[in-house]
Design a protein around this motif. Structure first.
Motif, PDB file in Angstrom:
ATOM      1  N   MET A   1       0.776  -1.100  -0.004  1.00 45.38           N
ATOM      2  CA  MET A   1       0.051   0.027   0.068  1.00 45.38           C
ATOM      3  C   MET A   1       0.770   1.168   0.074  1.00 45.38           C
ATOM      4  SD  MET A   1      -3.312  -0.615  -0.170  1.00 45.38           S
ATOM      5  CE  MET A   1      -3.718   1.004   0.147  1.00 45.38           C
ATOM      6  N   LYS A   2       1.937   1.209   0.778  1.00 41.66           N
ATOM      7  CA  LYS A   2       2.737   2.542   0.854  1.00 41.66           C
ATOM      8  C   LYS A   2       3.532   2.729  -0.542  1.00 41.66           C
ATOM      9  CE  LYS A   2       7.195   3.490   2.549  1.00 41.66           C
ATOM     10  NZ  LYS A   2       8.348   2.959   2.488  1.00 41.66           N
ATOM     11  N   ASP A   3       4.121   1.612  -1.156  1.00 40.10           N
ATOM     12  CA  ASP A   3       4.575   1.889  -2.393  1.00 40.10           C
ATOM     13  C   ASP A   3       3.669   2.269  -3.530  1.00 40.10           C
ATOM     14  OD1 ASP A   3       6.815   0.774  -1.346  1.00 40.10           O
ATOM     15  OD2 ASP A   3       6.446  -1.426  -2.471  1.00 40.10           O
ATOM     16  N   PHE A   4       2.382   1.624  -3.351  1.00 45.62           N
ATOM     17  CA  PHE A   4       1.251   2.121  -4.246  1.00 45.62           C
ATOM     18  C   PHE A   4       1.057   3.672  -4.064  1.00 45.62           C
ATOM     19  CE2 PHE A   4      -3.123   3.040  -5.219  1.00 45.62           C
ATOM     20  CZ  PHE A   4      -3.199   2.813  -6.466  1.00 45.62           C
ATOM     21  N   LEU A   5       0.856   4.014  -2.922  1.00 45.89           N
ATOM     22  CA  LEU A   5       0.572   5.484  -2.647  1.00 45.89           C
ATOM     23  C   LEU A   5       1.583   6.280  -3.072  1.00 45.89           C
ATOM     24  CD1 LEU A   5      -1.508   5.044   0.868  1.00 45.89           C
ATOM     25  CD2 LEU A   5      -2.169   5.576  -1.510  1.00 45.89           C
ATOM     26  N   LEU A   6       2.844   6.065  -2.866  1.00 43.09           N
ATOM     27  CA  LEU A   6       3.799   6.840  -3.157  1.00 43.09           C
ATOM     28  C   LEU A   6       4.073   6.864  -4.847  1.00 43.09           C
ATOM     29  CD1 LEU A   6       6.683   5.862  -0.434  1.00 43.09           C
ATOM     30  CD2 LEU A   6       5.570   8.156  -0.787  1.00 43.09           C
ATOM     31  N   ALA A   7       4.043   5.859  -5.345  1.00 38.85           N
ATOM     32  CA  ALA A   7       3.935   5.904  -6.970  1.00 38.85           C
ATOM     33  C   ALA A   7       2.744   6.561  -7.521  1.00 38.85           C
ATOM     34  CB  ALA A   7       3.927   4.459  -7.306  1.00 38.85           C
ATOM     35  N   THR A   8       1.770   6.892  -6.632  1.00 41.58           N
ATOM     36  CA  THR A   8       0.640   7.665  -7.478  1.00 41.58           C
ATOM     37  C   THR A   8       0.330   8.952  -6.593  1.00 41.58           C
ATOM     38  OG1 THR A   8      -0.873   6.491  -5.858  1.00 41.58           O
ATOM     39  CG2 THR A   8      -0.438   5.621  -8.263  1.00 41.58           C
TER      40      THR A   8
ATOM     41  N   ARG B   1       3.930  13.347 -10.261  1.00 47.32           N
ATOM     42  CA  ARG B   1       3.736  12.268 -10.916  1.00 47.32           C
ATOM     43  C   ARG B   1       2.195  12.392 -11.681  1.00 47.32           C
ATOM     44  NH1 ARG B   1       5.877  10.438  -6.144  1.00 47.32           N
ATOM     45  NH2 ARG B   1       8.078   9.109  -6.531  1.00 47.32           N
ATOM     46  N   LYS B   2       1.833  11.476 -12.457  1.00 48.78           N
ATOM     47  CA  LYS B   2       0.673  11.481 -13.087  1.00 48.78           C
ATOM     48  C   LYS B   2      -0.101  10.394 -12.686  1.00 48.78           C
ATOM     49  CE  LYS B   2       2.000  14.430 -17.124  1.00 48.78           C
ATOM     50  NZ  LYS B   2       2.248  14.524 -18.356  1.00 48.78           N
ATOM     51  N   SER B   3      -0.925  10.369 -11.428  1.00 53.25           N
ATOM     52  CA  SER B   3      -1.331   9.243 -10.956  1.00 53.25           C
ATOM     53  C   SER B   3      -2.572   8.608 -11.835  1.00 53.25           C
ATOM     54  CB  SER B   3      -1.922   9.367  -9.434  1.00 53.25           C
ATOM     55  OG  SER B   3      -3.006  10.374  -9.549  1.00 53.25           O
ATOM     56  N   ARG B   4      -3.216   9.039 -12.204  1.00 55.07           N
ATOM     57  CA  ARG B   4      -4.374   8.771 -13.297  1.00 55.07           C
ATOM     58  C   ARG B   4      -3.785   7.871 -14.258  1.00 55.07           C
ATOM     59  NH1 ARG B   4      -6.510  13.294 -14.809  1.00 55.07           N
ATOM     60  NH2 ARG B   4      -5.412  13.182 -16.610  1.00 55.07           N
ATOM     61  N   GLU B   5      -2.777   8.324 -15.034  1.00 52.43           N
ATOM     62  CA  GLU B   5      -2.059   7.515 -16.071  1.00 52.43           C
ATOM     63  C   GLU B   5      -1.245   6.131 -15.641  1.00 52.43           C
ATOM     64  OE1 GLU B   5       0.212  10.440 -18.216  1.00 52.43           O
ATOM     65  OE2 GLU B   5      -1.575  11.594 -18.738  1.00 52.43           O
ATOM     66  N   LYS B   6      -0.966   6.225 -14.385  1.00 55.67           N
ATOM     67  CA  LYS B   6      -0.238   5.072 -13.736  1.00 55.67           C
ATOM     68  C   LYS B   6      -1.108   4.111 -13.509  1.00 55.67           C
ATOM     69  CE  LYS B   6       4.059   6.867 -11.763  1.00 55.67           C
ATOM     70  NZ  LYS B   6       5.075   5.636 -12.023  1.00 55.67           N
ATOM     71  N   ILE B   7      -2.313   4.424 -13.152  1.00 57.58           N
ATOM     72  CA  ILE B   7      -3.385   3.556 -12.793  1.00 57.58           C
ATOM     73  C   ILE B   7      -4.166   3.154 -13.999  1.00 57.58           C
ATOM     74  CG2 ILE B   7      -5.412   2.879 -11.408  1.00 57.58           C
ATOM     75  CD1 ILE B   7      -4.250   5.109  -9.316  1.00 57.58           C
TER      76      ILE B   7
END
Length: 149
Positions: free
Chosen positions: A117-124, A130-136
């Motif tokens: 969860m921590k990795d996901f939240l940091l990545a987005t 960062r462009k979170s929408r595009e990463k997801i």
């Protein structure tokens, strides 16, 4: 018999590290002990102990070689702590809290879930540009559709 104090452990596979207070051999078993001076003993302390237990490597015979550099011997760690314990220190009293072995696998799952969860939240996290929408979701899809023929 005390085997080491202030033992640093880490996992290359899962990307974490930490340091616990004491590693000893007592009653035929290897024990990991960590002192806590907080106002209480909490479930997160047990999760932390399991992460120490499951680490890939430990750093032993650590010594400082300059103001900002240390040297240590790296040893394989997995399985070298059979019993996990939190020692709560308060007002001249030390209370030992052994962690029940039958719950350790579940605590490990909780640790991994929190780590992912921590990795996901940091990545987005958009606060770092960062462009979170595009990463997801991948590239954006137009919100309007041209229906003219």
């Amino acid at each position: 018999m005390i085997l080491g104090a202030e033992i640093s452990v880490y996992s290359e596979k899962h990307g974490y590290a930490g340091t616990f207070d004491l590693w000893d051999f007592h009653e035929g078993r290897f024990n990991l002990l960590d002192w806590k001076t907080s106002s209480g003993v909490y479930p997160s302390h047990a999760i932390q102990q399991v992460a120490y237990q499951k680490a890939d490597y430990a750093l032993v015979q650590r010594r400082q070689v300059s103001e900002f550099a240390w040297t240590a011997k790296k040893i394989p760690w997995g399985g070298l702590a059979e019993r996990l314990n939190v020692v709560h220190l308060e007002a001249g009293v030390a209370t030992l809290y052994p962690i029940l072995p039958d719950i350790c696998d579940r605590l490990w799952d909780v640790f991994l879930c929190a780590s992912y969860m921590k990795d996901f939240l940091l990545a987005t996290d958009t606060s770092w540009g960062r462009k979170s929408r595009e990463k997801i979701f991948g590239t954006s899809i137009p919100t309007t559709i041209n229906t003219e023929v």
